[in-house]
Design a protein around this motif. Structure first.
Motif, PDB file in Angstrom:
ATOM      1  N   PHE A   4      35.043  47.676  36.749  1.00 47.20           N
ATOM      2  CA  PHE A   4      35.060  46.997  38.158  1.00 47.20           C
ATOM      3  C   PHE A   4      36.283  45.824  38.404  1.00 47.20           C
ATOM      4  N   TYR A   5      36.651  45.396  36.954  1.00 45.33           N
ATOM      5  CA  TYR A   5      37.810  44.437  37.220  1.00 45.33           C
ATOM      6  C   TYR A   5      39.015  45.227  37.595  1.00 45.33           C
ATOM      7  N   THR A   8      39.439  46.032  41.332  1.00 45.94           N
ATOM      8  CA  THR A   8      39.419  45.015  42.343  1.00 45.94           C
ATOM      9  C   THR A   8      40.668  43.800  41.795  1.00 45.94           C
ATOM     10  N   ALA A  66      37.577  36.896  47.449  1.00 46.18           N
ATOM     11  CA  ALA A  66      36.981  38.051  46.497  1.00 46.18           C
ATOM     12  C   ALA A  66      37.082  37.181  45.216  1.00 46.18           C
ATOM     13  N   LEU A  70      33.763  37.326  43.260  1.00 47.20           N
ATOM     14  CA  LEU A  70      33.471  38.204  42.148  1.00 47.20           C
ATOM     15  C   LEU A  70      33.650  37.426  40.434  1.00 47.20           C
ATOM     16  N   VAL A 107      34.880  39.584  35.936  1.00 49.61           N
ATOM     17  CA  VAL A 107      34.142  40.514  36.997  1.00 49.61           C
ATOM     18  C   VAL A 107      33.415  41.684  36.431  1.00 49.61           C
ATOM     19  N   LYS A 110      29.324  42.894  36.889  1.00 44.25           N
ATOM     20  CA  LYS A 110      28.862  42.111  38.391  1.00 44.25           C
ATOM     21  C   LYS A 110      28.704  43.290  39.374  1.00 44.25           C
ATOM     22  N   GLU A 111      28.803  44.318  39.150  1.00 41.49           N
ATOM     23  CA  GLU A 111      28.618  45.374  40.047  1.00 41.49           C
ATOM     24  C   GLU A 111      27.442  45.274  41.072  1.00 41.49           C
ATOM     25  N   LEU A 115      25.934  39.522  46.535  1.00 41.41           N
ATOM     26  CA  LEU A 115      26.938  38.409  47.155  1.00 41.41           C
ATOM     27  C   LEU A 115      26.691  38.292  48.499  1.00 41.41           C
ATOM     28  N   ALA A 129      27.898  43.844  45.092  1.00 39.59           N
ATOM     29  CA  ALA A 129      29.113  43.425  44.594  1.00 39.59           C
ATOM     30  C   ALA A 129      29.937  44.624  44.824  1.00 39.59           C
ATOM     31  N   TYR A 132      30.152  45.568  48.460  1.00 38.56           N
ATOM     32  CA  TYR A 132      31.272  44.603  49.165  1.00 38.56           C
ATOM     33  C   TYR A 132      32.793  45.007  48.780  1.00 38.56           C
ATOM     34  N   VAL A 133      32.917  45.251  47.654  1.00 38.81           N
ATOM     35  CA  VAL A 133      34.379  45.908  47.217  1.00 38.81           C
ATOM     36  C   VAL A 133      34.766  47.096  47.891  1.00 38.81           C
TER      37      VAL A 133
END
Length: 175
Positions: A4-5, A8, A66, A70, A107, A110-111, A115, A129, A132-133
């Protein structure tokens, strides 16, 4: 599979670094043609669209939000005004420093966090999350990033696809 990091923070970082490169090319173009840098920074594609300066401001804004949503970083926003070229560079540099301080462990995992965020004036919502991304953050960043590129092209700055891809593919060997 990417974390996920990786999907993003590095993506936002590369987009902002490419914006710096595009602004520098705009500066070079202005010097070589006698075009006013201020004219380029104030340029827009249509009367009801944001100027080049505000396109930068919005991408900076999204990256800062973000980082807050995040990674739990302090939310520090600036007024979305017409910025000078130097103010654009400064806002990007400050945001790049903020992003550089975010680590994968801040990050990753946290998927599924829910949020709450704003999608426009008076339009608040919430989503996981990852949604959102993928459905808001990245499409929004790239919309404004591409619009910045398009404004410069429209104003005559000689740019091509590789200028846009710039830092996105910088680690690839091009043959």
């Amino acid at each position: 599979m990417a974390s996920f990091y990786e999907l993003t923070i590095p993506v936002l970082t590369r987009a902002l670094r490419t914006e710096v490169t595009l602004l520098k090319k705009a500066e070079e173009y202005a010097k070589s043609t006698g075009t006013s840098v201020e004219k380029l920074v104030a340029a827009r594609l249509a009367p009801d669209m944001f100027s080049l300066s505000k396109q930068v401001g919005v991408t900076v804004h999204f990256a800062r939000v973000a980082s807050h949503l995040l990674a739990g970083r302090e939310l520090v926003l600036t007024q979305l005004d017409e910025w000078s070229l130097e103010e654009n560079y400064s806002a990007i540099a400050d945001t790049l420093k903020l992003l550089a301080g975010i680590k994968p462990e801040d990050v990753d995992g946290k998927e599924s966090d829910v949020l709450s965020f704003n999608v426009g004036p008076g339009k608040d919502t919430s989503a996981k999350a990852v949604d959102y991304v993928t459905k808001f953050l990245m499409p929004s960043v790239y919309f404004h990033f591409i619009t910045l590129y398009d404004i410069l092209r429209h104003e005559g700055v000689p740019l091509g696809k590789l200028d846009f891809l710039g830092h996105q593919i910088a680690e690839w060997e091009l043959v």
